[in-house]
Design a protein around this motif. Structure first.
Motif, short mmCIF file in Angstrom:
data_model
loop_
_atom_site.label_atom_id
_atom_site.label_comp_id
_atom_site.label_asym_id
_atom_site.label_seq_id
_atom_site.Cartn_x
_atom_site.Cartn_y
_atom_site.Cartn_z
N VAL A 164 0.84 -1.20 0.00
CA VAL A 164 0.00 0.00 0.00
C VAL A 164 0.88 1.25 0.00
O VAL A 164 0.60 2.23 -0.70
CB VAL A 164 -0.96 -0.01 1.22
CG1 VAL A 164 -1.69 1.32 1.34
CG2 VAL A 164 -1.96 -1.15 1.09
N VAL A 171 2.08 6.91 -6.76
CA VAL A 171 1.05 7.80 -7.33
C VAL A 171 1.39 9.26 -7.02
O VAL A 171 1.20 10.14 -7.86
CB VAL A 171 -0.34 7.39 -6.82
CG1 VAL A 171 -1.39 8.41 -7.25
CG2 VAL A 171 -0.72 6.02 -7.34
N GLN A 198 2.22 1.80 -3.42
CA GLN A 198 1.15 2.35 -4.25
C GLN A 198 1.02 3.87 -4.04
O GLN A 198 1.02 4.64 -5.00
CB GLN A 198 -0.14 1.66 -3.82
CG GLN A 198 -1.23 1.59 -4.81
CD GLN A 198 -2.36 0.70 -4.31
OE1 GLN A 198 -2.65 0.62 -3.11
NE2 GLN A 198 -3.01 0.02 -5.22
N GLU A 199 0.96 4.28 -2.77
CA GLU A 199 0.76 5.70 -2.47
C GLU A 199 1.97 6.53 -2.91
O GLU A 199 1.82 7.59 -3.52
CB GLU A 199 0.52 5.89 -0.97
CG GLU A 199 -0.84 5.37 -0.52
CD GLU A 199 -1.00 5.41 0.99
OE1 GLU A 199 -0.01 5.71 1.69
OE2 GLU A 199 -2.11 5.13 1.46
N ASP A 257 -3.77 -2.36 -9.89
CA ASP A 257 -4.38 -1.11 -9.43
C ASP A 257 -3.43 0.07 -9.60
O ASP A 257 -3.85 1.17 -9.97
CB ASP A 257 -4.79 -1.22 -7.96
CG ASP A 257 -5.98 -2.14 -7.77
OD1 ASP A 257 -6.55 -2.57 -8.78
OD2 ASP A 257 -6.34 -2.41 -6.61
#
Lengths: 129, 129
Positions: free
Chosen positions: B31, B38, B34-35, B69
């Motif tokens: 996670v 982005v 991912q953050e 994702d």
């Protein structure tokens, strides 16, 4: 009878329309946005539309679907749509919630969006043989 | 309070970001990955992302979904993602387990991934007439 002020603006720049959403729109404003934009494409004979959602820090499923629908309506009216300024948290939510953004074109910001439109709208060069 | 070291690195190379995963990430690291990625796309105005998973010899369904994702979030932020270095055993497992990797672009290694990005991101050449 009090007229609700528009919470979005649609400006013309050359063959393109630049639609800025200023704040989170409720559902009725979203529908109004959709209608205004589709009409303006015809009135201004726009070839492309940039929808700037940088001011949005949340986007629910209805908003997400409306954006996708606007892009599709614009396409039916002959204009390419690029959505720009999707914030990290909004991107996160859209993907996590499984909102299908389909084949909508996206770009980081207005500048990149206009470049993307130029790329998409420009007819491929025809080399005479 | 001990800060957990990052088990991945995100480097900038021109208009691209190269994200290397050094070892199998647990869910919280995924996670975080991912953050970070982005956010970096916006901060560095990246047009493309290569995610190098060559160091991974296992990839569970959560990891697989997270990769997919991330690619979708990156697209919403205006960047193309190519996943490179999927090991034979990982590819085998992903297919056998029916993990849907959707329409994520892939390439054999970093070099091929950068070529693929160049191909996807580059504007089509305009021939002056």
């Amino acid at each position: 009878m009090t007229a609700v002020p528009r919470l979005f603006s649609i400006l013309r720049q050359g063959p393109y329309l630049i639609a800025s959403v200023h704040t989170a729109l409720d559902d009725s404003q979203l529908v109004r946005f959709q209608e205004d934009l589709v009409h303006r494409i015809g009135a201004d004979r726009a070839r492309g539309v940039v929808i700037d959602v940088a001011a949005l820090d949340v986007l629910d499923s209805f908003g997400s679907r409306t954006l996708r629908d606007v892009a599709e309506m614009a396409r039916l009216r002959g204009a390419v749509t690029v959505i720009v300024g999707i914030q990290p948290d909004v991107a996160f939510a859209m993907v996590e919630l499984g909102m299908d953004t389909g084949s909508v074109l996206t770009a980081l910001d207005l500048e990149e969006g206009l470049v993307e439109l130029d790329r998409c709208v420009a007819a491929p060069p025809v080399v005479p043989t």
